[in-house]
Write a protein that holds these residues in place. Structure first.
Motif, short mmCIF file in Angstrom:
data_model
loop_
_atom_site.label_atom_id
_atom_site.label_comp_id
_atom_site.label_asym_id
_atom_site.label_seq_id
_atom_site.Cartn_x
_atom_site.Cartn_y
_atom_site.Cartn_z
N ILE A 57 0.84 -1.20 0.00
CA ILE A 57 0.00 0.00 0.00
C ILE A 57 0.87 1.26 0.00
O ILE A 57 0.59 2.22 -0.71
CB ILE A 57 -0.97 -0.01 1.21
N VAL A 58 1.95 1.25 0.78
CA VAL A 58 2.86 2.40 0.82
C VAL A 58 3.47 2.63 -0.56
O VAL A 58 3.55 3.76 -1.04
CB VAL A 58 3.96 2.19 1.89
N ILE A 59 3.90 1.55 -1.22
CA ILE A 59 4.47 1.66 -2.56
C ILE A 59 3.45 2.25 -3.53
O ILE A 59 3.75 3.17 -4.30
CB ILE A 59 4.98 0.28 -3.05
N GLN A 60 2.22 1.75 -3.48
CA GLN A 60 1.16 2.27 -4.35
C GLN A 60 0.86 3.73 -4.04
O GLN A 60 0.65 4.54 -4.94
CB GLN A 60 -0.11 1.43 -4.20
N PHE A 61 0.82 4.09 -2.74
CA PHE A 61 0.54 5.46 -2.36
C PHE A 61 1.61 6.40 -2.89
O PHE A 61 1.32 7.45 -3.44
CB PHE A 61 0.45 5.59 -0.83
N ARG A 62 2.87 6.02 -2.72
CA ARG A 62 3.97 6.86 -3.20
C ARG A 62 3.90 7.07 -4.71
O ARG A 62 4.12 8.19 -5.19
CB ARG A 62 5.31 6.25 -2.81
N ALA A 63 3.58 6.02 -5.44
CA ALA A 63 3.48 6.13 -6.90
C ALA A 63 2.31 7.04 -7.28
O ALA A 63 2.45 7.91 -8.15
CB ALA A 63 3.32 4.75 -7.52
N GLN A 119 -7.49 21.40 -3.69
CA GLN A 119 -6.57 21.38 -4.82
C GLN A 119 -5.15 21.38 -4.26
O GLN A 119 -4.83 22.11 -3.34
CB GLN A 119 -6.77 22.58 -5.73
N GLU A 120 -4.32 20.56 -4.87
CA GLU A 120 -2.91 20.48 -4.52
C GLU A 120 -2.67 19.95 -3.11
O GLU A 120 -1.57 20.05 -2.60
CB GLU A 120 -2.23 21.84 -4.74
N ARG A 121 -3.69 19.34 -2.50
CA ARG A 121 -3.51 18.77 -1.17
C ARG A 121 -4.18 17.42 -1.03
O ARG A 121 -4.23 16.86 0.06
CB ARG A 121 -4.07 19.72 -0.11
N LEU A 122 -4.71 16.86 -2.09
CA LEU A 122 -5.48 15.62 -1.99
C LEU A 122 -4.65 14.46 -1.46
O LEU A 122 -5.16 13.64 -0.68
CB LEU A 122 -6.07 15.25 -3.35
N ALA A 123 -3.40 14.36 -1.84
CA ALA A 123 -2.57 13.25 -1.35
C ALA A 123 -2.41 13.32 0.16
O ALA A 123 -2.42 12.30 0.84
CB ALA A 123 -1.21 13.25 -2.04
#
Length: 92
Positions: free
Chosen positions: A21-27, A53-57
Motif C-alpha cells: 500500500i505504501v508503494i502504491q501510495f507513493r506512486a 486542490q494540490e492537497r489531496l494526497a
C-alpha cells in the motif's frame, strides 16, 4: 483464540500488505504531484486554488492514518469537487 505464532504470522502478512500500500501510495502521489504542477504551469496566474486542490494526497494520507475519519468523503469524490470534470483543452 489464535496462538502467538499465528498472531505473528498475521502481523507478518499484514506488514507485507502495508508495504505494498505504501508503494502504491507513493506512486499515486508522485503522479498527482506531477499533474498538479503541470496544471499550475498551464492555468492563468489569476485563477485561485480551491479547497483540496494540490492537497489531496495529504488528505488521503491523513485518512489512512486516522481511523476516526472513517465515513468522510472518498478522495476520488474530493478530487471531482476540487477540480471538477476534465475540461477539453482549446487548441488554436
Amino acid at each position: 483464540m489464535a496462538t502467538i505464532a499465528e498472531n505473528i504470522d498475521i502481523i507478518h502478512a499484514k506488514a507485507a500488505e502495508m508495504d505494498e500500500i505504501v508503494i502504491q501510495f507513493r506512486a499515486a502521489k508522485a503522479e498527482m504531484d506531477a499533474a498538479e504542477a503541470e496544471i499550475r504551469q498551464l492555468r492563468p496566474v489569476s485563477e485561485p486554488s480551491r479547497a483540496y486542490q494540490e492537497r489531496l494526497a495529504f488528505v488521503a494520507l491523513d485518512a489512512m492514518g486516522r481511523p476516526s475519519l472513517d465515513g468522510l468523503p472518498l478522495i476520488a469524490d474530493l478530487a471531482v469537487s476540487a477540480w471538477g470534470a476534465p475540461v477539453d483543452e482549446v487548441t488554436e
